[in-house]
Design a protein around this motif. Structure first.
Motif, PDB file in Angstrom:
ATOM      1  N   ILE A  92      11.757   7.912  15.285  1.00  0.00           N
ATOM      2  CA  ILE A  92      11.334   6.577  14.846  1.00  0.00           C
ATOM      3  C   ILE A  92      12.458   5.989  14.006  1.00  0.00           C
ATOM      4  CG2 ILE A  92       9.638   5.309  13.473  1.00  0.00           C
ATOM      5  CD1 ILE A  92       7.641   7.539  14.164  1.00  0.00           C
ATOM      6  N   TYR A  93      12.733   4.705  14.207  1.00  0.00           N
ATOM      7  CA  TYR A  93      13.809   4.038  13.466  1.00  0.00           C
ATOM      8  C   TYR A  93      13.362   3.757  12.030  1.00  0.00           C
ATOM      9  CZ  TYR A  93      16.317   3.403  17.849  1.00  0.00           C
ATOM     10  OH  TYR A  93      16.980   3.616  19.015  1.00  0.00           O
ATOM     11  N   SER A  94      13.134   4.813  11.306  1.00  0.00           N
ATOM     12  CA  SER A  94      12.675   4.697   9.922  1.00  0.00           C
ATOM     13  C   SER A  94      12.878   6.041   9.247  1.00  0.00           C
ATOM     14  CB  SER A  94      11.196   4.301   9.886  1.00  0.00           C
ATOM     15  OG  SER A  94      10.682   4.430   8.589  1.00  0.00           O
ATOM     16  N   MET A  95      13.038   6.019   7.941  1.00  0.00           N
ATOM     17  CA  MET A  95      13.147   7.263   7.179  1.00  0.00           C
ATOM     18  C   MET A  95      11.767   7.856   6.893  1.00  0.00           C
ATOM     19  SD  MET A  95      16.321   7.938   6.772  1.00  0.00           S
ATOM     20  CE  MET A  95      16.359   9.131   5.447  1.00  0.00           C
ATOM     21  N   VAL A  96      10.700   7.118   7.272  1.00  0.00           N
ATOM     22  CA  VAL A  96       9.343   7.602   7.045  1.00  0.00           C
ATOM     23  C   VAL A  96       9.022   8.686   8.073  1.00  0.00           C
ATOM     24  CG1 VAL A  96       6.906   6.951   6.935  1.00  0.00           C
ATOM     25  CG2 VAL A  96       8.671   5.361   6.138  1.00  0.00           C
ATOM     26  N   TYR A  97       8.391   9.747   7.621  1.00  0.00           N
ATOM     27  CA  TYR A  97       8.008  10.861   8.506  1.00  0.00           C
ATOM     28  C   TYR A  97       7.065  10.344   9.581  1.00  0.00           C
ATOM     29  CZ  TYR A  97       6.617  15.635   9.746  1.00  0.00           C
ATOM     30  OH  TYR A  97       6.385  16.814  10.403  1.00  0.00           O
ATOM     31  N   HIS A  98       7.169  10.870  10.805  1.00  0.00           N
ATOM     32  CA  HIS A  98       6.444  10.289  11.945  1.00  0.00           C
ATOM     33  C   HIS A  98       4.928  10.313  11.772  1.00  0.00           C
ATOM     34  CE1 HIS A  98       6.224  14.559  12.922  1.00  0.00           C
ATOM     35  NE2 HIS A  98       5.308  14.291  13.823  1.00  0.00           N
ATOM     36  N   ILE A  99       4.382  11.353  11.130  1.00  0.00           N
ATOM     37  CA  ILE A  99       2.934  11.404  10.929  1.00  0.00           C
ATOM     38  C   ILE A  99       2.502  10.316   9.949  1.00  0.00           C
ATOM     39  CG2 ILE A  99       1.039  12.802  10.016  1.00  0.00           C
ATOM     40  CD1 ILE A  99       2.477  15.271  11.075  1.00  0.00           C
ATOM     41  N   GLU A 100       3.248  10.173   8.878  1.00  0.00           N
ATOM     42  CA  GLU A 100       2.909   9.135   7.896  1.00  0.00           C
ATOM     43  C   GLU A 100       3.079   7.742   8.480  1.00  0.00           C
ATOM     44  OE1 GLU A 100       5.620  10.865   5.307  1.00  0.00           O
ATOM     45  OE2 GLU A 100       4.146  12.066   4.231  1.00  0.00           O
ATOM     46  N   PHE A 101       4.098   7.566   9.340  1.00  0.00           N
ATOM     47  CA  PHE A 101       4.289   6.269   9.988  1.00  0.00           C
ATOM     48  C   PHE A 101       3.102   5.947  10.889  1.00  0.00           C
ATOM     49  CE2 PHE A 101       5.792   3.517  13.412  1.00  0.00           C
ATOM     50  CZ  PHE A 101       6.393   2.496  12.680  1.00  0.00           C
ATOM     51  N   SER A 102       2.571   6.948  11.579  1.00  0.00           N
ATOM     52  CA  SER A 102       1.420   6.707  12.450  1.00  0.00           C
ATOM     53  C   SER A 102       0.189   6.311  11.650  1.00  0.00           C
ATOM     54  CB  SER A 102       1.130   7.951  13.300  1.00  0.00           C
ATOM     55  OG  SER A 102       0.564   8.989  12.525  1.00  0.00           O
ATOM     56  N   VAL A 103       0.027   6.912  10.470  1.00  0.00           N
ATOM     57  CA  VAL A 103      -1.111   6.556   9.616  1.00  0.00           C
ATOM     58  C   VAL A 103      -0.953   5.134   9.088  1.00  0.00           C
ATOM     59  CG1 VAL A 103      -2.314   7.092   7.459  1.00  0.00           C
ATOM     60  CG2 VAL A 103      -1.590   8.949   8.971  1.00  0.00           C
ATOM     61  N   ILE A 104       0.260   4.777   8.683  1.00  0.00           N
ATOM     62  CA  ILE A 104       0.522   3.402   8.227  1.00  0.00           C
ATOM     63  C   ILE A 104       0.202   2.416   9.346  1.00  0.00           C
ATOM     64  CG2 ILE A 104       2.346   1.778   7.561  1.00  0.00           C
ATOM     65  CD1 ILE A 104       3.709   4.154   6.122  1.00  0.00           C
ATOM     66  N   THR A 105       0.674   2.715  10.555  1.00  0.00           N
ATOM     67  CA  THR A 105       0.422   1.842  11.703  1.00  0.00           C
ATOM     68  C   THR A 105      -1.072   1.686  11.954  1.00  0.00           C
ATOM     69  OG1 THR A 105       2.496   2.557  12.731  1.00  0.00           O
ATOM     70  CG2 THR A 105       0.906   1.450  14.147  1.00  0.00           C
ATOM     71  N   SER A 106      -1.804   2.790  11.924  1.00  0.00           N
ATOM     72  CA  SER A 106      -3.241   2.736  12.199  1.00  0.00           C
ATOM     73  C   SER A 106      -3.977   1.934  11.130  1.00  0.00           C
ATOM     74  CB  SER A 106      -3.824   4.144  12.306  1.00  0.00           C
ATOM     75  OG  SER A 106      -3.763   4.820  11.070  1.00  0.00           O
ATOM     76  N   LEU A 107      -3.584   2.079   9.867  1.00  0.00           N
ATOM     77  CA  LEU A 107      -4.245   1.344   8.788  1.00  0.00           C
ATOM     78  C   LEU A 107      -3.976  -0.154   8.887  1.00  0.00           C
ATOM     79  CD1 LEU A 107      -3.670   3.736   5.737  1.00  0.00           C
ATOM     80  CD2 LEU A 107      -5.787   3.326   6.984  1.00  0.00           C
ATOM     81  N   VAL A 108      -2.732  -0.521   9.197  1.00  0.00           N
ATOM     82  CA  VAL A 108      -2.398  -1.939   9.368  1.00  0.00           C
ATOM     83  C   VAL A 108      -3.180  -2.511  10.546  1.00  0.00           C
ATOM     84  CG1 VAL A 108      -0.558  -3.563   9.997  1.00  0.00           C
ATOM     85  CG2 VAL A 108      -0.109  -1.771   8.319  1.00  0.00           C
ATOM     86  N   LEU A 109      -3.240  -1.765  11.647  1.00  0.00           N
ATOM     87  CA  LEU A 109      -3.954  -2.226  12.835  1.00  0.00           C
ATOM     88  C   LEU A 109      -5.445  -2.382  12.553  1.00  0.00           C
ATOM     89  CD1 LEU A 109      -3.781  -2.965  15.812  1.00  0.00           C
ATOM     90  CD2 LEU A 109      -3.878  -0.530  16.373  1.00  0.00           C
ATOM     91  N   LEU A 110      -6.030  -1.432  11.838  1.00  0.00           N
ATOM     92  CA  LEU A 110      -7.449  -1.538  11.481  1.00  0.00           C
ATOM     93  C   LEU A 110      -7.699  -2.744  10.578  1.00  0.00           C
ATOM     94  CD1 LEU A 110      -8.333   2.214  10.834  1.00  0.00           C
ATOM     95  CD2 LEU A 110      -9.335   0.744  12.592  1.00  0.00           C
ATOM     96  N   GLY A 111      -6.768  -2.992   9.658  1.00  0.00           N
ATOM     97  CA  GLY A 111      -6.888  -4.168   8.803  1.00  0.00           C
ATOM     98  C   GLY A 111      -6.893  -5.461   9.604  1.00  0.00           C
ATOM     99  N   LEU A 112      -5.993  -5.554  10.578  1.00  0.00           N
ATOM    100  CA  LEU A 112      -5.930  -6.747  11.434  1.00  0.00           C
ATOM    101  C   LEU A 112      -7.223  -6.916  12.224  1.00  0.00           C
ATOM    102  CD1 LEU A 112      -2.266  -6.616  12.848  1.00  0.00           C
ATOM    103  CD2 LEU A 112      -3.126  -7.830  10.842  1.00  0.00           C
ATOM    104  N   ILE A 113      -7.764  -5.816  12.722  1.00  0.00           N
ATOM    105  CA  ILE A 113      -9.010  -5.885  13.497  1.00  0.00           C
ATOM    106  C   ILE A 113     -10.161  -6.381  12.624  1.00  0.00           C
ATOM    107  CG2 ILE A 113     -10.756  -4.489  14.691  1.00  0.00           C
ATOM    108  CD1 ILE A 113      -8.450  -2.739  15.725  1.00  0.00           C
ATOM    109  N   VAL A 114     -10.260  -5.833  11.414  1.00  0.00           N
ATOM    110  CA  VAL A 114     -11.334  -6.245  10.500  1.00  0.00           C
ATOM    111  C   VAL A 114     -11.219  -7.731  10.182  1.00  0.00           C
ATOM    112  CG1 VAL A 114     -12.223  -6.004   8.153  1.00  0.00           C
ATOM    113  CG2 VAL A 114     -11.653  -3.965   9.478  1.00  0.00           C
ATOM    114  N   TRP A 115     -10.020  -8.191   9.848  1.00  0.00           N
ATOM    115  CA  TRP A 115      -9.837  -9.607   9.511  1.00  0.00           C
ATOM    116  C   TRP A 115     -10.091 -10.513  10.707  1.00  0.00           C
ATOM    117  CZ3 TRP A 115      -4.752  -7.961   6.786  1.00  0.00           C
ATOM    118  CH2 TRP A 115      -5.061  -7.449   5.526  1.00  0.00           C
ATOM    119  N   LYS A 116      -9.776 -10.028  11.914  1.00  0.00           N
ATOM    120  CA  LYS A 116     -10.043 -10.823  13.116  1.00  0.00           C
ATOM    121  C   LYS A 116     -11.544 -10.932  13.350  1.00  0.00           C
ATOM    122  CE  LYS A 116      -8.712 -13.202  16.640  1.00  0.00           C
ATOM    123  NZ  LYS A 116      -8.106 -14.529  16.415  1.00  0.00           N
ATOM    124  N   ILE A 117     -12.264  -9.834  13.177  1.00  0.00           N
ATOM    125  CA  ILE A 117     -13.720  -9.851  13.318  1.00  0.00           C
ATOM    126  C   ILE A 117     -14.336 -10.819  12.321  1.00  0.00           C
ATOM    127  CG2 ILE A 117     -15.822  -8.465  13.014  1.00  0.00           C
ATOM    128  CD1 ILE A 117     -14.236  -6.062  14.100  1.00  0.00           C
TER     129      ILE A 117
END
Length: 220
Positions: A92-117
């Motif tokens: 991943i083009y980031s210094m963030v560890y891949h597992i932590e990056f996946s959690v960040i991605t999932s949380l941001v995505l869930l936030g977008l879904i909640v706000w869209k709902i």
């Protein structure tokens, strides 16, 4: 204060076990935002800050990093697929560890879904194109880069969102969701993760060699 205490205790414990301070500090720096998270959330609630107004500011960087990493995966598909089978992460083009990056991605995505709902996402240029582009890109990158922790985090979050409204969900949305899950199972990196996970668990149960086994090494 609780988080700071946990960090202090874990640091002292790690040092007592012979770990080098440089290695400990690097790991703690990655987790440092957790210390400030309760205070940040408290500040947001107390001052009634509407985070949904700034959704593009924190979703665009994750979108860009994720999609560029997905592109890199397909450019080096054969080599990186083999890495996935050996429990190694997709770069991943980031210094963030891949597992932590996946959690960040999932949380941001869930936030977008909640706000869209909740119909809080503002329209850009009169439409929702950018929202669907960014949220779709986050969804794709989460599943193709496929760290299991982030994927589980996302789908557990989706199920928790669905529980209160389960009777209101139309049949067509259930069918769409089922079709999406079937399509996800056709993604090569996810297939490799499933094969890797089954091999990992089998190795633990049967007492096989646990080198290159993600769960097995943690279990040992």
């Amino acid at each position: 204060m609780l988080f700071l205490l946990i960090f202090a205790v874990s640091t002292v414990f790690s040092l007592s076990k012979g770990c080098e301070l440089s290695l400990i500090s690097a790991k703690l720096l990655v987790r440092l935002p957790l210390v400030f998270l309760p205070s940040i959330l408290g500040y947001v609630v107390e001052n009634r800050i509407q985070l949904w107004k700034y959704w593009m500011y924190f979703s665009l960087p994750i979108f860009w990093i994720g999609m560029s990493s997905v592109f890199n995966y397909f450019v080096h598909y054969k080599f990186l697929s083999q890495m996935v089978l050996e429990s190694k992460p997709i770069p991943i083009y980031s210094m963030v560890y891949h597992i932590e990056f996946s959690v960040i991605t999932s949380l941001v995505l869930l936030g977008l879904i909640v706000w869209k709902i909740e119909k809080k996402i503002p329209k850009l240029l009169g439409g929702d194109f950018f929202f669907y582009l960014i949220s779709g890109g986050l969804f794709i990158s989460l599943h193709i880069l496929s760290a299991r922790t982030g994927i589980l985090c996302f789908w557990i979050g989706v199920m928790l969102l669905m529980v209160p409204k389960i009777q209101q969900i139309a049949l067509k949305f259930w069918l769409i969701g089922f079709a999406v899950l079937c399509l996800l199972l056709m993604v090569p990196s996810i297939q490799n993760r499933i094969f890797n996970t089954m091999d990992d668990l089998t190795s633990v149960i049967q007492g096989k060699d646990l080198n290159h086994k993600s769960f097995g090494q943690r279990w040992e």
